[in-house]
Write an enzyme that holds these catalytic residues in place. Structure first.
Site, PDB file in Angstrom:
ATOM      1  CB  SER A 143      -0.868   0.000   1.272  1.00 44.12           C
ATOM      2  OG  SER A 143      -1.576   1.210   1.400  1.00 44.12           O
ATOM      3  CE1 TYR A 158      -4.104  -2.337   5.246  1.00 43.04           C
ATOM      4  CE2 TYR A 158      -3.409  -0.060   4.930  1.00 43.04           C
ATOM      5  CZ  TYR A 158      -3.851  -1.259   4.408  1.00 43.04           C
ATOM      6  OH  TYR A 158      -4.020  -1.402   3.048  1.00 43.04           O
TER       7      TYR A 158
HETATM    8  P1  NAI Z   1     -11.388  -6.319  -0.297  1.00 43.07           P
HETATM    9  O1  NAI Z   1     -11.909  -6.273   1.103  1.00 43.07           O
HETATM   10  O2  NAI Z   1     -12.311  -5.969  -1.413  1.00 43.07           O
HETATM   11  O3  NAI Z   1     -10.715  -7.734  -0.586  1.00 43.07           O
HETATM   12  C1  NAI Z   1      -9.910  -8.376   0.379  1.00 43.07           C
HETATM   13  C2  NAI Z   1     -10.167  -9.865   0.315  1.00 43.07           C
HETATM   14  O4  NAI Z   1      -9.338 -10.502   1.303  1.00 43.07           O
HETATM   15  C3  NAI Z   1     -11.620 -10.224   0.647  1.00 43.07           C
HETATM   16  O5  NAI Z   1     -12.148 -11.118  -0.294  1.00 43.07           O
HETATM   17  C4  NAI Z   1     -11.529 -10.833   2.028  1.00 43.07           C
HETATM   18  O6  NAI Z   1     -12.534 -11.822   2.281  1.00 43.07           O
HETATM   19  C5  NAI Z   1     -10.129 -11.439   2.004  1.00 43.07           C
HETATM   20  N1  NAI Z   1      -9.651 -11.639   3.358  1.00 43.07           N
HETATM   21  C6  NAI Z   1      -9.648 -10.742   4.380  1.00 43.07           C
HETATM   22  N2  NAI Z   1      -9.214 -11.323   5.489  1.00 43.07           N
HETATM   23  C7  NAI Z   1      -8.936 -12.606   5.189  1.00 43.07           C
HETATM   24  C8  NAI Z   1      -8.465 -13.700   5.936  1.00 43.07           C
HETATM   25  N3  NAI Z   1      -8.195 -13.613   7.240  1.00 43.07           N
HETATM   26  N4  NAI Z   1      -8.306 -14.889   5.298  1.00 43.07           N
HETATM   27  C9  NAI Z   1      -8.581 -15.019   3.970  1.00 43.07           C
HETATM   28  N5  NAI Z   1      -9.036 -14.014   3.223  1.00 43.07           N
HETATM   29  C10 NAI Z   1      -9.213 -12.808   3.825  1.00 43.07           C
HETATM   30  O7  NAI Z   1     -10.134  -5.319  -0.271  1.00 43.07           O
HETATM   31  P2  NAI Z   1      -9.018  -4.968  -1.354  1.00 43.07           P
HETATM   32  O8  NAI Z   1      -8.935  -3.497  -1.358  1.00 43.07           O
HETATM   33  O9  NAI Z   1      -9.191  -5.690  -2.610  1.00 43.07           O
HETATM   34  O10 NAI Z   1      -7.729  -5.493  -0.566  1.00 43.07           O
HETATM   35  C11 NAI Z   1      -6.747  -6.316  -1.139  1.00 43.07           C
HETATM   36  C12 NAI Z   1      -5.372  -5.839  -0.691  1.00 43.07           C
HETATM   37  O11 NAI Z   1      -5.142  -4.536  -1.211  1.00 43.07           O
HETATM   38  C13 NAI Z   1      -5.182  -5.726   0.837  1.00 43.07           C
HETATM   39  O12 NAI Z   1      -3.958  -6.328   1.186  1.00 43.07           O
HETATM   40  C14 NAI Z   1      -5.158  -4.242   1.070  1.00 43.07           C
HETATM   41  O13 NAI Z   1      -4.382  -3.899   2.189  1.00 43.07           O
HETATM   42  C15 NAI Z   1      -4.546  -3.736  -0.218  1.00 43.07           C
HETATM   43  N6  NAI Z   1      -4.797  -2.325  -0.515  1.00 43.07           N
HETATM   44  C16 NAI Z   1      -6.067  -1.870  -0.758  1.00 43.07           C
HETATM   45  C17 NAI Z   1      -6.274  -0.519  -1.027  1.00 43.07           C
HETATM   46  C18 NAI Z   1      -7.651   0.033  -1.290  1.00 43.07           C
HETATM   47  O14 NAI Z   1      -7.800   1.283  -1.302  1.00 43.07           O
HETATM   48  N7  NAI Z   1      -8.669  -0.764  -1.521  1.00 43.07           N
HETATM   49  C19 NAI Z   1      -5.156   0.434  -1.043  1.00 43.07           C
HETATM   50  C20 NAI Z   1      -3.883  -0.172  -0.799  1.00 43.07           C
HETATM   51  C21 NAI Z   1      -3.720  -1.490  -0.538  1.00 43.07           C
END
Ligand code: NAI
Length: 260
Positions: A143, A158
């Protein structure tokens, strides 16, 4: 045009939503077979159907990535089903609880570290014995938080995980280069996903915030959040042979928002 990932075998964590789902679909379009990991079985099933609709093959493992032992078993099972692994995307993550350091519970700190950072280590550790044999590509979703910006007050856990992922990526890139395993990271800015559902912001996080005036005007490139597909295509590039000489690098996918 030749597909980027024809015949490659990939595992993507956090594949039920957001950036992980978009990455799985991009990989499917580019010809990869994909192992999908997430804690959300219904979301995984939906991603699998979309992967199959694109003419690709997928396998799912519903597992909580913060459980190191179960995660390692799930990865082993996917490697067996895929009959190998060329690409790993460590993407599953949560924002967790945002609170002052004084009030943040140790259990919350640990939950965020285990979900975001320890899972990255465990995933990489699990694929190395197989990837060592003929090389591989690893991409970690970090991130801008913890790497270029520090203004999400209360997000100390985080941001620590996101900085830790980039440090780990660089250590792994050096250690694994001898096996032709490349390790890189993407650092997205604000992206439209479900990430806010995994966020608890306590009132006292607002109390420790430093009130700063942001510059007036729009975000540098485009005045809106990024799309998961825009991150997925960069991950696909880092997972492809078009980035054959790129390792140990974090790539910002934020329209320059973190430079302000
Ligand atoms: P999202 O919430 O849409 O997707 C995250 C996925 O990870 C979900 O399907 C969730 O069920 C899964 N997940 C969460 N905890 C889990 C666990 N304990 N075991 C297995 N699966 C788990 O969020 P997004 O944004 O797609 O996040 C993906 C990555 O991107 C993360 O690592 C986040 O930190 C990173 N990120 C996101 C940003 C944003 O603005 N959306 C910005 C920078 C980084």
């Amino acid at each position: 045009m030749a597909k980027w990932l024809n015949g490659e075998k990939a595992i993507v964590t956090g594949a039920a939503s957001g950036i992980g789902k978009a990455t799985a679909l991009k990989f499917a379009e580019e010809g990869a077979t994909i192992g999908l990991i997430d804690i959300n079985p219904e979301g995984l099933e939906e991603t699998l159907q979309e992967v199959e609709a694109l003419g690709s093959q997928g396998y799912i493992e519903a597992v909580d990535v913060s459980d190191a032992e179960k995660l390692a078993v799930s990865i082993d099972q996917l490697i067996e089903k895929l009959q190998g692994i060329d690409i790993l995307v460590c993407n599953a993550g949560i924002n967790g609880t945002w609170a002052s350091i004084e009030k943040l519970e140790i259990a919350e700190w640990q939950r965020t570290l285990q979900t975001n950072l320890t899972s990255t280590f465990v995933s990489v550790k699990s694929v190395v014995p197989v990837m060592k044999e003929k090389g591989g590509k690893i991409v970690i979703t970090s991130s801008i938080n913890g790497n270029r910006i520090y203004n999400n007050f209360g997000a100390s856990a985080y941001s620590t995980t996101k900085a830790g992922q980039v440090a780990f990526m660089k250590m792994a890139a050096l250690e694994l280069a001898r096996f032709n395993i490349r390790v890189n990271a993407v650092c997205p800015g604000a992206i439209d996903t479900q990430i806010n559902a995994s966020t608890t912001i306590t009132e006292d996080a607002q109390e420790v915030a430093i009130k700063v005036e942001f510059p007036e005007g729009s975000r540098p490139l485009k005045d809106e959040s990024g799309k998961p597909e825009q991150v997925a295509s960069v991950i696909a590039f880092l997972a492809s042979n078009d980035s054959a000489n790129v390792t140990g690098t974090e790539l910002y996918v934020d329209g320059a928002e973190s430079l302000l």
